[in-house]
Design a protein around this motif. Sequence first.
Motif, PDB file in Angstrom:
ATOM      1  N   VAL A   1       0.844  -1.198   0.000  1.00  0.00           N
ATOM      2  CA  VAL A   1       0.000   0.000   0.000  1.00  0.00           C
ATOM      3  C   VAL A   1       0.880   1.250   0.000  1.00  0.00           C
ATOM      4  N   ILE A   2       1.926   1.245   0.808  1.00  0.00           N
ATOM      5  CA  ILE A   2       2.850   2.398   0.860  1.00  0.00           C
ATOM      6  C   ILE A   2       3.539   2.573  -0.494  1.00  0.00           C
ATOM      7  N   ARG A   3       3.923   1.485  -1.142  1.00  0.00           N
ATOM      8  CA  ARG A   3       4.524   1.573  -2.479  1.00  0.00           C
ATOM      9  C   ARG A   3       3.535   2.153  -3.485  1.00  0.00           C
ATOM     10  N   SER A   4       2.281   1.826  -3.342  1.00  0.00           N
ATOM     11  CA  SER A   4       1.283   2.369  -4.269  1.00  0.00           C
ATOM     12  C   SER A   4       1.112   3.879  -4.078  1.00  0.00           C
ATOM     13  N   VAL A   5       1.325   4.350  -2.837  1.00  0.00           N
ATOM     14  CA  VAL A   5       1.242   5.792  -2.581  1.00  0.00           C
ATOM     15  C   VAL A   5       2.457   6.497  -3.180  1.00  0.00           C
ATOM     16  N   VAL A   6       3.616   5.911  -3.026  1.00  0.00           N
ATOM     17  CA  VAL A   6       4.849   6.543  -3.478  1.00  0.00           C
ATOM     18  C   VAL A   6       4.925   6.526  -5.001  1.00  0.00           C
ATOM     19  N   ASP A   7       4.791   5.355  -5.615  1.00  0.00           N
ATOM     20  CA  ASP A   7       4.898   5.261  -7.073  1.00  0.00           C
ATOM     21  C   ASP A   7       4.040   4.104  -7.545  1.00  0.00           C
ATOM     22  N   LYS A   8       2.956   4.437  -8.205  1.00  0.00           N
ATOM     23  CA  LYS A   8       2.023   3.411  -8.652  1.00  0.00           C
ATOM     24  C   LYS A   8       2.607   2.588  -9.798  1.00  0.00           C
ATOM     25  N   ASN A   9       3.494   3.189 -10.572  1.00  0.00           N
ATOM     26  CA  ASN A   9       4.087   2.479 -11.710  1.00  0.00           C
ATOM     27  C   ASN A   9       5.119   1.445 -11.266  1.00  0.00           C
ATOM     28  N   ASP A  10       5.590   1.508 -10.027  1.00  0.00           N
ATOM     29  CA  ASP A  10       6.591   0.592  -9.513  1.00  0.00           C
ATOM     30  C   ASP A  10       5.992  -0.758  -9.104  1.00  0.00           C
ATOM     31  N   LEU A  11       4.693  -0.828  -9.035  1.00  0.00           N
ATOM     32  CA  LEU A  11       4.010  -2.059  -8.589  1.00  0.00           C
ATOM     33  C   LEU A  11       3.833  -3.040  -9.739  1.00  0.00           C
ATOM     34  N   PRO A  12       3.820  -4.342  -9.412  1.00  0.00           N
ATOM     35  CA  PRO A  12       3.512  -5.334 -10.446  1.00  0.00           C
ATOM     36  C   PRO A  12       2.068  -5.153 -10.950  1.00  0.00           C
ATOM     37  N   ALA A  13       1.772  -5.696 -12.121  1.00  0.00           N
ATOM     38  CA  ALA A  13       0.449  -5.522 -12.750  1.00  0.00           C
ATOM     39  C   ALA A  13      -0.656  -6.151 -11.922  1.00  0.00           C
ATOM     40  N   THR A  14      -0.420  -7.266 -11.278  1.00  0.00           N
ATOM     41  CA  THR A  14      -1.468  -7.930 -10.482  1.00  0.00           C
ATOM     42  C   THR A  14      -1.865  -7.074  -9.294  1.00  0.00           C
ATOM     43  N   VAL A  15      -0.849  -6.407  -8.651  1.00  0.00           N
ATOM     44  CA  VAL A  15      -1.133  -5.559  -7.492  1.00  0.00           C
ATOM     45  C   VAL A  15      -1.892  -4.323  -7.947  1.00  0.00           C
ATOM     46  N   ARG A  16      -1.554  -3.758  -9.110  1.00  0.00           N
ATOM     47  CA  ARG A  16      -2.291  -2.586  -9.624  1.00  0.00           C
ATOM     48  C   ARG A  16      -3.744  -2.947  -9.941  1.00  0.00           C
TER      49      ARG A  16
ATOM     50  N   SER B   1      -7.124  -1.402  -8.040  1.00  0.00           N
ATOM     51  CA  SER B   1      -8.194  -0.707  -8.768  1.00  0.00           C
ATOM     52  C   SER B   1      -9.561  -1.333  -8.522  1.00  0.00           C
ATOM     53  N   THR B   2      -9.622  -2.604  -8.123  1.00  0.00           N
ATOM     54  CA  THR B   2     -10.915  -3.272  -7.927  1.00  0.00           C
ATOM     55  C   THR B   2     -11.312  -3.393  -6.467  1.00  0.00           C
ATOM     56  N   CYS B   3     -10.320  -3.414  -5.518  1.00  0.00           N
ATOM     57  CA  CYS B   3     -10.629  -3.665  -4.107  1.00  0.00           C
ATOM     58  C   CYS B   3     -10.875  -2.356  -3.380  1.00  0.00           C
ATOM     59  N   LEU B   4     -12.056  -2.197  -2.807  1.00  0.00           N
ATOM     60  CA  LEU B   4     -12.414  -0.983  -2.073  1.00  0.00           C
ATOM     61  C   LEU B   4     -11.683  -0.899  -0.727  1.00  0.00           C
ATOM     62  N   VAL B   5     -11.400  -2.011  -0.092  1.00  0.00           N
ATOM     63  CA  VAL B   5     -10.711  -2.018   1.200  1.00  0.00           C
ATOM     64  C   VAL B   5      -9.274  -1.504   1.030  1.00  0.00           C
ATOM     65  N   CYS B   6      -8.598  -1.987   0.020  1.00  0.00           N
ATOM     66  CA  CYS B   6      -7.208  -1.563  -0.226  1.00  0.00           C
ATOM     67  C   CYS B   6      -7.174  -0.107  -0.676  1.00  0.00           C
ATOM     68  N   GLN B   7      -8.172   0.334  -1.454  1.00  0.00           N
ATOM     69  CA  GLN B   7      -8.248   1.736  -1.857  1.00  0.00           C
ATOM     70  C   GLN B   7      -8.446   2.625  -0.627  1.00  0.00           C
ATOM     71  N   GLY B   8      -9.242   2.164   0.329  1.00  0.00           N
ATOM     72  CA  GLY B   8      -9.466   2.922   1.560  1.00  0.00           C
ATOM     73  C   GLY B   8      -8.173   3.050   2.376  1.00  0.00           C
ATOM     74  N   LYS B   9      -7.422   1.956   2.454  1.00  0.00           N
ATOM     75  CA  LYS B   9      -6.132   2.005   3.170  1.00  0.00           C
ATOM     76  C   LYS B   9      -5.185   3.005   2.498  1.00  0.00           C
ATOM     77  N   LYS B  10      -5.196   2.989   1.163  1.00  0.00           N
ATOM     78  CA  LYS B  10      -4.326   3.897   0.431  1.00  0.00           C
ATOM     79  C   LYS B  10      -4.736   5.344   0.676  1.00  0.00           C
ATOM     80  N   GLN B  11      -6.030   5.623   0.624  1.00  0.00           N
ATOM     81  CA  GLN B  11      -6.517   6.991   0.852  1.00  0.00           C
ATOM     82  C   GLN B  11      -6.220   7.452   2.280  1.00  0.00           C
ATOM     83  N   GLN B  12      -6.304   6.533   3.237  1.00  0.00           N
ATOM     84  CA  GLN B  12      -6.021   6.877   4.635  1.00  0.00           C
ATOM     85  C   GLN B  12      -4.541   7.283   4.793  1.00  0.00           C
TER      86      GLN B  12
END
Length: 168
Positions: free
Chosen positions: A13-28, A32-43
């Motif tokens: 989640v922290i990597r997604s905040v810092v650089d979204k392009n650095d993540l593997p395709a499965t994690v991206r 994009s589909t999981c609301l729980v993980c999106q909430g953690k990222k927004q927090q």
Amino acid sequence: MNSKNLHLNEDQVIRSVVDKNDLPATVRNHLSTCLVCQGKKQQIEQELDTLGRMAREFAPLPRREVRLPFYKPRSLWSWRPVFVAGFAALLLIAGIWWSGVFTTSQEKMMAQIIRETKQDEQLMAEIYALEEYAPVDVYPDISAESDVGYFDEFLRFVVPLEENQNAV
């Protein structure tokens, strides 16, 4: 990755905040589909925004330059008196040392000359005493005047005179 069973861990989640392009395709895709993980990222993003706002509010305003009261920027010309004073001190020390060495050697030479002069005077006094008060009567063999006849006989033996040659 099954979106119902598995969610992103905190590092992802922290990597997604810092650089979204650095993540593997499965994690991206999961993010994009999981609301729980999106909430953690927004927090996390909100916490970082709050931290930045607080830093701007509580940090002092930047100044143009921080100088200590005794600090002055020095140029090359401001160091010139220090160099001149150091050079003068060096010349003074060298002069004192040289005069000490030179004076000491002069004094030693003068002392040696005086010592030799006294020794020469003493030797000359002894020679004069022997010359003046020569014991001619006591030591006749040393004196050249002791036996003049012997010298004449020896001279006639070595170089015969003409009178003696005719007689032979």
